[in-house]
Scaffold this active site. Sequence first.
Site: not given
Length: 331
Positions: A30-31, A148, A232, A294
Amino acid sequence: MSVLRWVDHFSMVACIWYTSVMRIVLALGGNALTGVNESVRVDHQIAAVEAASAQVAHLVAQGHQLLLSHGNGPQVGNILAKNDIAAYFLSPVPLDWCVANTQGSIGFILLNALSGALQEQGLEIAPTVVVSRTVVDPEDPAFSAPTKPIGRHVDVETAERLIKLGQTWVDHGDAGWRRVVPSPRPLRIIEAPAISALLDAGFLVVGGGGGGIPVVEKSPGHFAGVEAVIDKDLNSVLLADQISADTLVLATNVDNAWLDWGTVRARAIGEIDVATMRQHLADGQFPPGSMGPKVDAVCSFVEATGGRGIITRLEKITDAVAGQAGTVVVP
């Protein structure tokens, strides 16, 4: 084979691996798509995407096939805030539609930015965006226990009004109330074969945005959207596997994953084998709310495909693909 000749052979193989043309999935966090403090002002988003596209163009210039996936949390949050404000006057936009909307809007500004960045590199490669659906299981436990968090925090009066519309909201104390939704595991990206064909044809492809539009298969070939959000990074792993990618890159806001973060023993992780990385994850080295997902994602990709999984800052992706930066997880 002597030790020296074995070392030379290993170095040659490694060099070929790192410098040969690869099929790469690059997942933009998102960044990379918003301004400071996740600002979703149009000009801020365009500026951020243009900066990201310049980095992408460097990889394409090296001859790699590239698929971009991306997050959409701030953008979906912006649509949901408008939903909340207009809830008594207009029908709310369903969550699956929100994801579809952001695939279109983010895809649009990416197309503009990528076209310019590729032109500056002297490349005649065309970017394209694929609206992407991700199949989930309607019986996934996430649907019966949504956890979420999405969107903004609101006061209790606003939350109670939206709960009456069938939404689930959770009290976060002084921060206010926040909506929670199901986050089922992705099973299959329907458009993966089309994405693979476009890559083979020489296109730079944007697909799988926001984790994909969540759908269930009601009967063979008949799909319907569902109110959910798909992780994602997990979706990028699945998409990378389905299109037979060689490398998965998760672009984030740090150069590397770290061991013993926040202590005097903190040290960056460079190249590491997947078994050792899994052990660090099991030992609690990576918090579940930040680096943990991640690390799990890149490990899952390496285990499933035998390829490489990379975690690094967007500005380092070219060096990381060449094996000269970032955390690189190998079989």
